[in-house]
Write a protein that holds these residues in place. Structure first.
Motif, short mmCIF file in Angstrom:
data_model
loop_
_atom_site.label_atom_id
_atom_site.label_comp_id
_atom_site.label_asym_id
_atom_site.label_seq_id
_atom_site.Cartn_x
_atom_site.Cartn_y
_atom_site.Cartn_z
N ARG A 1 4.77 5.03 2.64
CA ARG A 1 3.99 3.98 1.97
C ARG A 1 4.68 2.64 2.14
NH1 ARG A 1 -0.13 5.72 -1.08
NH2 ARG A 1 -0.17 7.93 -1.59
N SER B 1 -0.05 1.21 0.53
CA SER B 1 -0.88 1.90 1.51
C SER B 1 -0.05 2.96 2.22
CB SER B 1 -1.43 0.93 2.56
OG SER B 1 -2.30 -0.01 1.99
N GLU B 2 -0.64 4.14 2.40
CA GLU B 2 0.05 5.22 3.10
C GLU B 2 -0.40 5.22 4.56
OE1 GLU B 2 1.11 9.95 2.67
OE2 GLU B 2 -0.59 9.13 1.56
#
Length: 123
Positions: A9, A70-71
């Motif tokens: 992430r 955000s991954e």
């Protein structure tokens, strides 16, 4: 062979700029990657923080479609460099991203990523 695959992430909003020397778009960010081989004193997995850099179109896509948390999955290569600071040589390593896959949807309210992969502007 110099290949790296990381899944993690983003630790912050990507930092994007345009290089004035050659008009290249550069995006830098840090990726928090769980280390499944080590646990800390609380029993949680340790986390490695990896510096990532992307260029041009990939840099623009990362800047547009990701945010803190955000991954993503990054495929790239390891780059090591050094510089002088106070008469000391400092060695640094970073991953140069060559491909990025988006695992989770972006949290940016103005971005609407389609559910259908055929409609995405990248692959």
């Amino acid at each position: 062979m110099n290949n790296i695959i990381l899944r993690g992430r983003l630790t912050d909003v990507p930092n994007t700029r345009i290089s004035p020397e050659n008009n290249t778009t550069i995006t830098r960010f840090s990726l928090a990657v769980p280390d499944k081989t080590h646990r800390n004193h609380n029993g949680d997995f340790d986390v490695d923080f990896i510096k990532i850099v992307a260029f041009n179109g990939l840099a623009n896509t990362i800047d547009q479609y990701t945010d803190k948390g955000s991954e993503i999955l990054v495929t790239g290569r390891l780059h090591t460099y050094n510089y002088q600071k106070d008469d000391r040589k400092i060695y640094m390593s970073e991953v140069i991203a060559e491909r990025v896959e988006f695992i989770s949807k972006c949290n940016k309210p103005e971005i609407n990523i389609p559910d259908n992969d055929d409609e995405l502007p990248f692959n």
